[in-house]
Design a protein around this motif. Structure first.
Motif, PDB file in Angstrom:
ATOM      1  N   SER A   1      85.334 -34.517 100.347  1.00  0.00           N
ATOM      2  CA  SER A   1      85.939 -33.193 100.447  1.00  0.00           C
ATOM      3  C   SER A   1      85.238 -32.216  99.504  1.00  0.00           C
ATOM      4  O   SER A   1      84.611 -32.602  98.516  1.00  0.00           O
ATOM      5  N   ARG A   2      85.364 -30.949  99.808  1.00  0.00           N
ATOM      6  CA  ARG A   2      84.758 -29.902  98.992  1.00  0.00           C
ATOM      7  C   ARG A   2      85.326 -29.935  97.571  1.00  0.00           C
ATOM      8  O   ARG A   2      84.610 -29.759  96.597  1.00  0.00           O
ATOM      9  N   LYS A   3      86.623 -30.204  97.468  1.00  0.00           N
ATOM     10  CA  LYS A   3      87.267 -30.252  96.167  1.00  0.00           C
ATOM     11  C   LYS A   3      86.682 -31.378  95.314  1.00  0.00           C
ATOM     12  O   LYS A   3      86.401 -31.197  94.123  1.00  0.00           O
ATOM     13  N   SER A   4      86.463 -32.557  95.926  1.00  0.00           N
ATOM     14  CA  SER A   4      85.885 -33.677  95.193  1.00  0.00           C
ATOM     15  C   SER A   4      84.467 -33.372  94.736  1.00  0.00           C
ATOM     16  O   SER A   4      84.071 -33.741  93.632  1.00  0.00           O
ATOM     17  N   VAL A   5      83.721 -32.706  95.602  1.00  0.00           N
ATOM     18  CA  VAL A   5      82.344 -32.347  95.253  1.00  0.00           C
ATOM     19  C   VAL A   5      82.320 -31.403  94.054  1.00  0.00           C
ATOM     20  O   VAL A   5      81.494 -31.541  93.158  1.00  0.00           O
ATOM     21  N   LEU A   6      83.243 -30.465  94.033  1.00  0.00           N
ATOM     22  CA  LEU A   6      83.266 -29.495  92.940  1.00  0.00           C
ATOM     23  C   LEU A   6      83.812 -30.094  91.642  1.00  0.00           C
ATOM     24  O   LEU A   6      83.411 -29.677  90.553  1.00  0.00           O
ATOM     25  N   LEU A   7      84.724 -31.049  91.749  1.00  0.00           N
ATOM     26  CA  LEU A   7      85.325 -31.625  90.543  1.00  0.00           C
ATOM     27  C   LEU A   7      84.506 -32.756  89.929  1.00  0.00           C
ATOM     28  O   LEU A   7      84.699 -33.074  88.756  1.00  0.00           O
ATOM     29  N   ALA A   8      83.600 -33.379  90.672  1.00  0.00           N
ATOM     30  CA  ALA A   8      82.829 -34.507  90.150  1.00  0.00           C
ATOM     31  C   ALA A   8      82.011 -34.148  88.905  1.00  0.00           C
ATOM     32  O   ALA A   8      82.070 -34.861  87.894  1.00  0.00           O
ATOM     33  N   PRO A   9      81.238 -33.060  88.893  1.00  0.00           N
ATOM     34  CA  PRO A   9      80.482 -32.733  87.685  1.00  0.00           C
ATOM     35  C   PRO A   9      81.388 -32.393  86.501  1.00  0.00           C
ATOM     36  O   PRO A   9      81.059 -32.697  85.346  1.00  0.00           O
ATOM     37  N   ILE A  10      82.532 -31.797  86.786  1.00  0.00           N
ATOM     38  CA  ILE A  10      83.457 -31.450  85.703  1.00  0.00           C
ATOM     39  C   ILE A  10      84.025 -32.723  85.085  1.00  0.00           C
ATOM     40  O   ILE A  10      84.073 -32.866  83.857  1.00  0.00           O
ATOM     41  N   ALA A  11      84.434 -33.663  85.940  1.00  0.00           N
ATOM     42  CA  ALA A  11      84.975 -34.928  85.430  1.00  0.00           C
ATOM     43  C   ALA A  11      83.915 -35.701  84.651  1.00  0.00           C
ATOM     44  O   ALA A  11      84.206 -36.282  83.599  1.00  0.00           O
ATOM     45  N   ALA A  12      82.685 -35.694  85.127  1.00  0.00           N
ATOM     46  CA  ALA A  12      81.607 -36.381  84.418  1.00  0.00           C
ATOM     47  C   ALA A  12      81.351 -35.724  83.060  1.00  0.00           C
ATOM     48  O   ALA A  12      81.149 -36.418  82.051  1.00  0.00           O
TER      49      ALA A  12
END
Length: 161
Positions: A96-107
């Motif tokens: 999902s777009r949300k997962s794509v956007l949140l992955a770098p933030i979580a990392a």
């Protein structure tokens, strides 16, 4: 003349169990067809698979630069080629777009927390060991409680502690 009536077609509603069985059989048929397609593709790609196998023997010949380059380029190109021709049974999962956007933030947050732990002198391996121990105890309790309820006498499981 006797009047002819059109026989009524009585449609039986499918029970939930029959529906689940029908869907399960359809799924198995789909998987069988997919496995047949996959096996056919592997037979077609026998030569690239043989190349991958022989490339694994290349480092045994020596450690010269040309062997290393041939090994890594051969493995990379052949793996990408075979991966592109791979037959999949299920539709690929979409991110999902949300997962794509949140992955770098979580990392970034994870790396930041690790940095702070190291700078303050806290050993992250100790925290990891504690977390794994707690989660392991929780998992064992979830697994063992139903087993113990079946093994121990009923009077023991109903008693208050």
């Amino acid at each position: 003349l006797p009047s002819k009536t059109i026989p009524e077609v009585i449609e039986e509603e499918e029970t939930e169990e029959e529906r689940a069985l029908r869907l399960n059989l359809a799924r198995r048929e789909l998987l069988a067809q997919g496995e047949t397609r996959r096996q056919t593709r592997v037979k077609e790609d026998a030569l690239p698979y043989l190349l991958l196998f022989t490339l694994q023997l290349l480092p045994l010949l020596g450690t010269q630069r040309q062997y290393s380059i041939a090994y890594f380029l051969g493995v990379a190109i052949t793996t990408v080629y075979l991966g592109g021709r791979q037959q999949t049974v299920d539709a690929p999962e979409l991110v999902s777009r949300k997962s794509v956007l949140l992955a770098p933030i979580a990392a970034s947050v994870g790396i930041g927390v690790l940095y702070v732990l190291l700078k303050t002198g806290i050993d992250p391996t100790v925290l990891y060991a504690v977390a794994v121990s707690l989660l392991g105890a929780l998992a064992i309790s979830d697994v063992m409680v139903p087993i113990l309820r079946n093994v121990l006498p009923e009077s023991f499981t109903e008693a208050e502690v």
